[in-house]
Design a protein around this motif. Structure first.
Motif, PDB file in Angstrom:
ATOM      1  N   HIS A   1     -33.679 -74.077  74.872  1.00 22.71           N
ATOM      2  CA  HIS A   1     -33.528 -74.045  73.612  1.00 22.71           C
ATOM      3  C   HIS A   1     -34.429 -73.057  72.810  1.00 22.71           C
ATOM      4  N   PRO A   2     -34.451 -72.296  72.722  1.00 27.57           N
ATOM      5  CA  PRO A   2     -35.711 -71.416  71.610  1.00 27.57           C
ATOM      6  C   PRO A   2     -35.691 -72.500  70.277  1.00 27.57           C
ATOM      7  N   VAL A   3     -37.026 -72.306  69.692  1.00 22.36           N
ATOM      8  CA  VAL A   3     -36.577 -73.160  68.110  1.00 22.36           C
ATOM      9  C   VAL A   3     -36.354 -72.312  67.375  1.00 22.36           C
ATOM     10  N   GLU A   4     -35.593 -72.778  66.687  1.00 28.94           N
ATOM     11  CA  GLU A   4     -34.975 -71.314  66.089  1.00 28.94           C
ATOM     12  C   GLU A   4     -36.122 -70.546  64.468  1.00 28.94           C
ATOM     13  N   GLY A   5     -36.057 -68.941  64.189  1.00 28.78           N
ATOM     14  CA  GLY A   5     -37.331 -69.089  63.664  1.00 28.78           C
ATOM     15  C   GLY A   5     -38.254 -68.658  65.274  1.00 28.78           C
ATOM     16  N   GLU A   6     -38.939 -69.720  65.488  1.00 30.29           N
ATOM     17  CA  GLU A   6     -39.214 -68.899  66.476  1.00 30.29           C
ATOM     18  C   GLU A   6     -38.964 -68.382  68.080  1.00 30.29           C
ATOM     19  N   ALA A   7     -37.823 -67.351  67.807  1.00 33.22           N
ATOM     20  CA  ALA A   7     -37.485 -66.602  68.789  1.00 33.22           C
ATOM     21  C   ALA A   7     -38.026 -66.211  69.533  1.00 33.22           C
ATOM     22  N   THR A   8     -37.999 -66.091  71.129  1.00 33.42           N
ATOM     23  CA  THR A   8     -38.652 -64.944  71.915  1.00 33.42           C
ATOM     24  C   THR A   8     -38.289 -63.442  71.718  1.00 33.42           C
ATOM     25  N   THR A   9     -39.142 -62.821  71.644  1.00 39.46           N
ATOM     26  CA  THR A   9     -38.653 -61.069  71.306  1.00 39.46           C
ATOM     27  C   THR A   9     -39.696 -60.587  72.982  1.00 39.46           C
ATOM     28  N   ALA A  10     -39.528 -59.876  73.733  1.00 37.09           N
ATOM     29  CA  ALA A  10     -39.981 -58.232  74.206  1.00 37.09           C
ATOM     30  C   ALA A  10     -39.329 -57.199  73.660  1.00 37.09           C
ATOM     31  N   GLN A  11     -40.662 -56.487  73.514  1.00 39.53           N
ATOM     32  CA  GLN A  11     -40.759 -55.120  73.249  1.00 39.53           C
ATOM     33  C   GLN A  11     -41.498 -54.353  73.797  1.00 39.53           C
ATOM     34  N   PHE A  12     -40.258 -52.978  74.126  1.00 43.85           N
ATOM     35  CA  PHE A  12     -41.281 -52.328  75.469  1.00 43.85           C
ATOM     36  C   PHE A  12     -42.507 -50.827  74.616  1.00 43.85           C
ATOM     37  N   LEU A  13     -43.191 -50.694  75.346  1.00 42.36           N
ATOM     38  CA  LEU A  13     -44.197 -50.200  75.239  1.00 42.36           C
ATOM     39  C   LEU A  13     -43.982 -49.169  75.275  1.00 42.36           C
ATOM     40  N   ALA A  14     -44.032 -49.203  77.298  1.00 44.80           N
ATOM     41  CA  ALA A  14     -43.900 -47.539  77.834  1.00 44.80           C
ATOM     42  C   ALA A  14     -44.143 -47.680  79.583  1.00 44.80           C
ATOM     43  N   ASN A  15     -43.377 -47.411  80.420  1.00 41.00           N
ATOM     44  CA  ASN A  15     -42.850 -48.016  81.600  1.00 41.00           C
ATOM     45  C   ASN A  15     -42.960 -48.902  81.823  1.00 41.00           C
ATOM     46  N   GLU A  16     -44.176 -49.825  82.211  1.00 42.35           N
ATOM     47  CA  GLU A  16     -43.601 -51.676  82.617  1.00 42.35           C
ATOM     48  C   GLU A  16     -44.349 -52.074  81.731  1.00 42.35           C
ATOM     49  N   ALA A  17     -45.051 -51.545  80.497  1.00 37.78           N
ATOM     50  CA  ALA A  17     -45.920 -52.546  79.419  1.00 37.78           C
ATOM     51  C   ALA A  17     -44.809 -52.455  78.492  1.00 37.78           C
TER      52      ALA A  17
ATOM     53  N   HIS B   1     -52.667 -42.421  83.547  1.00 39.63           N
ATOM     54  CA  HIS B   1     -51.895 -41.572  84.162  1.00 39.63           C
ATOM     55  C   HIS B   1     -49.882 -41.823  84.222  1.00 39.63           C
ATOM     56  N   SER B   2     -49.418 -40.594  83.869  1.00 40.96           N
ATOM     57  CA  SER B   2     -48.024 -40.890  83.440  1.00 40.96           C
ATOM     58  C   SER B   2     -47.328 -40.498  84.548  1.00 40.96           C
ATOM     59  N   TYR B   3     -47.785 -39.915  85.820  1.00 43.80           N
ATOM     60  CA  TYR B   3     -46.887 -39.566  87.073  1.00 43.80           C
ATOM     61  C   TYR B   3     -45.551 -39.202  86.577  1.00 43.80           C
ATOM     62  N   GLY B   4     -45.146 -38.636  85.650  1.00 40.80           N
ATOM     63  CA  GLY B   4     -44.017 -38.610  85.857  1.00 40.80           C
ATOM     64  C   GLY B   4     -43.272 -39.599  84.883  1.00 40.80           C
TER      65      GLY B   4
ATOM     66  N   SER C   1     -49.680 -55.959  87.091  1.00 43.22           N
ATOM     67  CA  SER C   1     -49.136 -56.299  88.309  1.00 43.22           C
ATOM     68  C   SER C   1     -49.863 -55.808  89.297  1.00 43.22           C
ATOM     69  N   HIS C   2     -50.384 -54.784  89.198  1.00 38.45           N
ATOM     70  CA  HIS C   2     -50.949 -54.117  90.167  1.00 38.45           C
ATOM     71  C   HIS C   2     -51.885 -53.025  89.541  1.00 38.45           C
ATOM     72  N   VAL C   3     -52.449 -52.287  90.982  1.00 40.03           N
ATOM     73  CA  VAL C   3     -53.966 -52.202  89.970  1.00 40.03           C
ATOM     74  C   VAL C   3     -53.476 -49.888  90.093  1.00 40.03           C
ATOM     75  N   HIS C   4     -52.392 -49.970  90.124  1.00 38.49           N
ATOM     76  CA  HIS C   4     -51.371 -48.281  90.288  1.00 38.49           C
ATOM     77  C   HIS C   4     -52.147 -47.731  89.320  1.00 38.49           C
ATOM     78  N   GLY C   5     -52.457 -46.664  88.834  1.00 33.40           N
ATOM     79  CA  GLY C   5     -53.119 -45.938  87.321  1.00 33.40           C
ATOM     80  C   GLY C   5     -51.615 -45.955  86.466  1.00 33.40           C
ATOM     81  N   ASP C   6     -50.506 -46.182  86.379  1.00 38.52           N
ATOM     82  CA  ASP C   6     -49.921 -45.961  86.018  1.00 38.52           C
ATOM     83  C   ASP C   6     -48.961 -47.061  85.476  1.00 38.52           C
ATOM     84  N   HIS C   7     -50.054 -48.167  85.390  1.00 40.15           N
ATOM     85  CA  HIS C   7     -50.153 -49.864  85.283  1.00 40.15           C
ATOM     86  C   HIS C   7     -51.128 -49.855  84.551  1.00 40.15           C
ATOM     87  N   PHE C   8     -52.650 -49.235  85.184  1.00 42.26           N
ATOM     88  CA  PHE C   8     -53.618 -50.660  84.689  1.00 42.26           C
ATOM     89  C   PHE C   8     -54.861 -49.068  84.506  1.00 42.26           C
TER      90      PHE C   8
END
Ligand code: ZN
Ligand code: ZN
Length: 274
Positions: free
Chosen positions: A19-35, A53-56, A84-91
């Motif tokens: 149970h996350p502590v109130e006021g300390e809620a965990t959030t995930a923010q999307f940047l792009a692709n898998e970031a 690298h975009s690769y689409g 996660s791994h060394v491909h150009g759309d991740h690293f």
């Protein structure tokens, strides 16, 4: 049927503990692709944030990347970066070297192959080594505990290698699936470019069932191929949000009732079901 019954018990048990502590809620923010930026109060981690690298697939927006590199705004106080791994759309090795050089407090968790690339790239410094947590290319689950903000076990990481999607031609890529618990409260999972071949998940059934994940972020193809219910059951995840959605989102995403990250900056609250 026996398997489903036992998973249900594990799920209920996990929810009771988390149970996350109130006021300390965990959030995930999307940047792009898998970031993704995951913030739990003072504790912050980034998945696959630096790539060129975009690769689409969408790139991180320039102003967002500038804030990230400068630790401004939402990126102030990042504790660890996970690759996660060394491909150009991740690293991107030179960008990672530049980031570590600019942020002397940040720990990097990455596959062995990322360190090899960084050592061969511009900006490498031998002094980075003490801040690297390099994961060997093995089939066994690996565990790491990272201190942050004066909490010894603020970041608990359990990682397994799941082969990259695309079959034997990609089998040389070390793709890490990270389950990360922040401050003992909220658990997220990032799968990199994990395959949709279910046979590669079977050996890790005990690993996935050992702890409930509140929000897992699989590549969209896992949801498209398996459906959300099977993904949630296999990963022991309360909620799944698909990532790695192409700029031109496929019909399997647009027509789906499942959850996906598609717009830069959108967020999800990370918590177990009450
Ligand atoms: Zn990849
Ligand atoms: Zn990818």
């Amino acid at each position: 049927m026996i398997l489903l019954g036992s998973m249900f018990v594990v799920t209920l048990f996990g929810a009771a503990l988390a149970h996350p502590v109130e006021g300390e809620a965990t959030t995930a923010q999307f940047l792009a692709n898998e970031a993704i930026l995951v913030s739990a109060g003072e504790t912050k981690i980034l998945f696959d944030p630096l790539f060129t690298h975009s690769y689409g697939y969408p790139l991180v927006e320039p102003d967002t990347k500038a804030r990230l590199m400068a630790s401004e705004g939402e990126f102030d106080g990042v504790d660890a970066v996970l690759v996660s791994h060394v491909h150009g759309d991740h690293f991107d090795a030179p960008e990672m070297n530049a980031y570590l050089a600019a942020h002397a407090e940040v720990i990097l968790v990455a596959p062995h192959q990322a360190q090899l690339d960084m050592r061969a790239a511009a900006g490498w410094q031998e002094g980075f080594v003490e801040r690297l947590r390099i994961l060997p290319f093995t089939a066994q689950p690996q565990e790491l505990v990272i201190a942050a903000d004066d909490v010894a076990d603020a970041i608990r990481i359990e990682a397994v290698h799941i082969p990259h999607a695309g079959g034997p031609g990609r089998s040389h890529i070390q793709n890490m699936v990270y389950r990360v618990t922040l401050n003992g409260e909220a658990t997220v999972m990032h799968l990199g470019d994990a395959t949709q071949d279910p046979r590669d998940y079977t050996p890790h059934q005990a690993h996935f069932q050992a702890h409930e994940t509140h929000n897992a972020f699989p590549p969209y193809w896992l949801i498209a191929d398996w459906g959300g219910d099977r993904v949630r059951a296999t990963l022991n995840a309360d909620h799944v949000t698909g990532i790695h959605v192409p700029i031109n989102a496929p019909i399997s995403v647009r027509a789906s009732r499942e959850d996906f990250f598609t717009e830069a900056g959108e967020t999800r609250a990370v918590h177990g079901h009450d």
